[in-house]
Design an enzyme around this catalytic site. Structure first.
Site, short mmCIF file in Angstrom:
data_model
loop_
_atom_site.label_atom_id
_atom_site.label_comp_id
_atom_site.label_asym_id
_atom_site.label_seq_id
_atom_site.Cartn_x
_atom_site.Cartn_y
_atom_site.Cartn_z
N ASN A 1 0.81 -1.21 0.00
CA ASN A 1 0.00 0.00 0.00
C ASN A 1 0.85 1.28 0.00
O ASN A 1 1.64 1.51 0.91
CB ASN A 1 -0.92 -0.01 1.23
N HIS B 1 -14.59 -5.58 10.45
CA HIS B 1 -14.16 -4.26 10.95
C HIS B 1 -15.36 -3.39 11.25
O HIS B 1 -16.26 -3.26 10.43
CB HIS B 1 -13.35 -3.54 9.87
N ARG C 1 -13.54 -6.41 15.00
CA ARG C 1 -12.53 -5.46 15.47
C ARG C 1 -13.21 -4.10 15.55
O ARG C 1 -13.84 -3.65 14.60
CB ARG C 1 -11.40 -5.41 14.44
N TYR D 1 -6.46 7.14 12.96
CA TYR D 1 -6.04 6.38 11.79
C TYR D 1 -7.06 5.29 11.40
O TYR D 1 -7.50 4.52 12.25
CB TYR D 1 -4.68 5.71 12.06
N ASP E 1 -7.15 -2.71 17.43
CA ASP E 1 -5.84 -2.47 16.83
C ASP E 1 -5.29 -1.15 17.35
O ASP E 1 -5.90 -0.09 17.16
CB ASP E 1 -6.00 -2.41 15.29
N HIS F 1 -2.38 0.06 16.39
CA HIS F 1 -1.57 0.62 15.30
C HIS F 1 -0.23 1.16 15.80
O HIS F 1 0.20 2.25 15.40
CB HIS F 1 -2.33 1.74 14.57
N GLU G 1 -4.08 -5.73 19.12
CA GLU G 1 -3.14 -5.84 18.00
C GLU G 1 -2.13 -4.69 18.00
O GLU G 1 -2.49 -3.54 18.29
CB GLU G 1 -3.94 -5.81 16.70
N GLU H 1 1.78 -7.36 11.20
CA GLU H 1 1.34 -7.05 9.84
C GLU H 1 2.41 -6.28 9.06
O GLU H 1 2.38 -6.29 7.84
CB GLU H 1 0.00 -6.31 9.82
N ARG I 1 0.74 -12.30 12.69
CA ARG I 1 -0.12 -11.65 11.69
C ARG I 1 0.56 -11.39 10.34
O ARG I 1 -0.04 -10.86 9.42
CB ARG I 1 -0.61 -10.30 12.23
N HIS J 1 -2.98 -10.88 8.54
CA HIS J 1 -3.44 -9.58 8.03
C HIS J 1 -4.26 -9.80 6.76
O HIS J 1 -3.87 -10.59 5.90
CB HIS J 1 -2.18 -8.75 7.73
N ASP K 1 -6.26 -3.66 1.28
CA ASP K 1 -5.13 -3.32 0.41
C ASP K 1 -4.29 -4.56 0.07
O ASP K 1 -3.27 -4.44 -0.61
CB ASP K 1 -4.26 -2.22 1.02
N GLU L 1 -8.32 -12.10 9.21
CA GLU L 1 -8.94 -10.78 9.02
C GLU L 1 -9.66 -10.76 7.67
O GLU L 1 -9.13 -11.23 6.67
CB GLU L 1 -7.84 -9.70 9.04
N TRP M 1 4.77 4.35 13.52
CA TRP M 1 3.77 3.42 13.03
C TRP M 1 3.83 2.24 13.92
O TRP M 1 4.81 1.67 14.19
CB TRP M 1 4.08 2.99 11.60
O1 KDG Z 1 -2.16 -0.49 4.42
C1 KDG Z 1 -2.32 -0.43 5.79
C2 KDG Z 1 -3.47 -1.32 6.22
O2 KDG Z 1 -3.28 -2.61 5.73
C3 KDG Z 1 -3.60 -1.33 7.71
O3 KDG Z 1 -3.98 -0.07 8.14
C4 KDG Z 1 -4.66 -2.31 8.13
O4 KDG Z 1 -3.93 -2.16 10.41
C5 KDG Z 1 -4.56 -2.72 9.55
C6 KDG Z 1 -5.26 -3.95 9.87
O5 KDG Z 1 -5.10 -4.44 10.98
O6 KDG Z 1 -5.95 -4.44 8.99
MG MG Z 2 -3.44 -3.66 11.97
#
Ligand code: KDG
Ligand code: MG
Length: 402
Positions: free
Chosen positions: A37, A122, A147, A159, A210, A212, A236, A262, A283, A312, A316, A339, A402
C-alpha cells in the site's frame, strides 16, 4: 517445466493492486499479489528490473530453491519492498504447482484441518456510540468476531476511521497526509468503548482492537490491563515491534492476548516474540512475509510455542492474497482467525474469486492452485492512481511511530 515470461499488472479498481503473472512453457500461469500500500511502483519496478529477468528459464516447481535464491542468495536482503516482490513470486509459483498437479493449494501444504475459516470484521465508528452501531451491523451480517475502532474526542484524525460513511481506506490520493495524535486521550477512551461493547453484545461475539503501534510498552501494558475485564480476542500491534523485548513488559502486566506482525517480513522479526511466548497470534501476511514457503514455516515455528495465526487481510491486500490465505488457514493446525474486509464489488469485476463468506466463515472451492484469476482487459480500464498512507505526528509536531 520452464518459466518463459512474467509481467506485472497494475490496476486501480477503487484502490491500487499489483499482480505478478508468471507464464510457463506448458501453458500454465501463476498469480501472486505484489501490492504494498502506497509503495506499489517500487515493488513493480524491483520485480521488472531484477526479479523477472533472473526468473526466466528457471523451473517453477523448485519453490524452495527459488525462495532461497531471492532471500539468501542476494546480497541486499529483506525490507518490505523486496519481501513483497519475493512473496508475489513464491505465491505465483505455488499457484503453478497446484495447477500442474491439478489440486488446490491446501492439498500441497497439509490438506484440510477444517472446512471453513473464522474471520473477523471491521467496525469503525466516528465516536463510541457510532462504533457500537457499526459493530452491531457487522454482527447482523453474521460475523462472530469484530474489530472495533473509534474516533477519539479531541483527536482530529484517528487512523483508519473514516470521517464519512464508506469503505476502509487509510491511504489518501497523492503524497502522505500528516495526522496528529494524542496517546493520553486515546488511553482514556478505549476502555470505555469496550465496556459499552460488552454491555451491548454480552459475550456473544469476539472483540478485537488495533492500537496501530501507537503506545510505548508501559502505556500498552496499562491499556492491556484495563481491557482485561472485557476479554478481548486480541489487542493488536500494541507497540512498534522493532524492539521485540518491549513486549515483555506488556506480558508481565496483563493476560489480554496480543497479536503482532502485519508490518513484519521475516521470521527474524519474530524469534524473541515466539520463543519467549510474548504474543498469542502471528499476523505477518503471505503477500509481505515471503509468501507461502516462508509464512508456513513461521506458522509451524509459532505452533511449537502454542501461538496461533491471525493473518493480516485488509482490503489493500488483493483477492489473490486472501484466497492463498484461506488455503493456508484451512491447512494449519494452529489457525486462529483470519482478518476479512470484503473488497468493493468493482474489485471483484477485475479479480474472479473462488471464496465465499457465510455466517462468519470463509470457504473456498477446489479449483487447482490458488484459484483466483484476473481479467486483464478489465484491469486495464482502471489505471494506477498515486495514493499514500499518512504519516503520524504527536500534537507538538514530533514525528511518531507506526
Ligand atoms: O495499508 C495499511 C493497512 O493494511 C492497515 O492499516 C490495516 O492495520 C490494519 C489492519 O489491521 O488491517
Ligand atoms: Mg493492523
Amino acid at each position: 517445466m520452464k518459466i518463459t515470461d512474467a509481467k506485472i499488472i497494475i490496476t486501480c479498481p477503487g484502490r491500487n493492486f499489483v499482480t505478478l503473472k508468471i507464464n510457463t512453457d506448458q501453458g500454465i500461469f501463476g498469480l501472486g499479489d505484489a501490492t504494498l500500500n502506497g509503495m506499489e511502483k517500487p515493488v513493480a519496478s524491483f520485480l521488472e528490473s531484477y526479479c523477472i529477468p533472473v526468473l526466466l528459464g528457471k523451473d517453477p516447481r523448485n519453490t524452495e530453491d527459488i525462495w532461497h535464491y531471492f532471500y539468501r542468495g542476494v546480497y541486499w536482503k529483506r525490507g518490505s519492498v523486496a519481501m513483497t516482490a519475493l512473496s508475489a513470486i513464491d505465491m505465483a509459483l505455488w499457484d503453478i504447482k497446484g495447477k500442474a498437479l491439478n489440486t488446490p493449494l491446501y492439498n500441497l501444504i497439509g490438506g484440510k484441518s477444517r472446512e471453513k475459516v473464522m474471520v473477523y470484521a471491521h467496525a469503525n465508528g466516528r465516536n463510541l456510540d457510532d462504533a457500537i452501531i457499526q459493530a452491531g451491523s457487522e454482527k447482523e451480517k453474521g460475523f462472530r468476531a469484530i474489530r472495533i475502532q473509534s474516533g477519539i474526542p479531541g483527536i482530529s484524525d484517528a487512523y483508519g476511521v473514516p470521517k464519512e460513511e464508506g469503505f476502509y481506506e487509510p491511504a489518501h490520493k497523492g503524497l502522505p497526509k500528516e495526522e496528529y495524535w494524542n496517546t493520553a486521550k486515546y488511553l482514556d477512551y478505549i476502555p470505555r468503548l469496550f465496556e459499552k461493547a460488552r454491555e451491548a453484545f454480552g459475550n456473544e461475539v469476539h472483540l478485537l482492537h488495533d492500537v496501530h503501534h501507537r503506545c510505548t510498552p508501559i502505556e500498552a501494558a496499562r491499556l492491556a490491563k484495563e481491557l482485561e475485564p472485557f476479554h478481548l480476542f486480541w489487542l493488536e500491534d500494541p507497540v512498534s515491534g522493532e524492539l521485540q523485548e518491549g513486549l515483555r513488559l506488556i506480558r508481565k502486566h496483563s493476560s489480554t492476548p496480543l497479536a503482532i506482525g502485519e508490518v513484519f517480513n521475516s521470521v527474524y522479526d519474530y524469534t524473541t516474540l515466539i520463543t519467549e511466548q510474548l504474543i498469542d497470534y502471528v499476523r505477518m501476511p503471505l503477500s509481505h512475509g515471503g509468501g507461502i514457503s516462508h509464512v508456513k514455516k513461521v506458522a509451524d515455528f509459532a505452533a511449537i510455542y502454542h501461538i496461533q495465526t491471525g493473518f493480516h487481510g485488509a482490503t489493500d491486500l488483493s483477492p489473490v492474497n486472501l484466497a492463498a490465505s484461506i488455503h493456508i488457514n484451512l491447512a494449519l493446525n494452529n489457525f486462529g482467525i483470519q482478518e476479512y474486509m470484503p473488497h468493493q464489488d468493482i474489485v471483484n469485476e477485475v479479480f474472479k474469486v473462488n471464496y465465499r463468506f457465510e455466517n462468519g466463515f470463509l470457504t473456498i472451492d477446489d479449483t487447482p492452485g490458488i484459484g483466483v484469476d484476473i481479467d486483464e482487459e478489465k484491469a486495464a480500464r482502471y489505471p494506477y492512481i498515486m495514493a499514500s498512507l499518512p504519516v503520524n505526528r504527536k500534537e507538538d509536531g514530533t514525528m511518531f511511530y507506526w
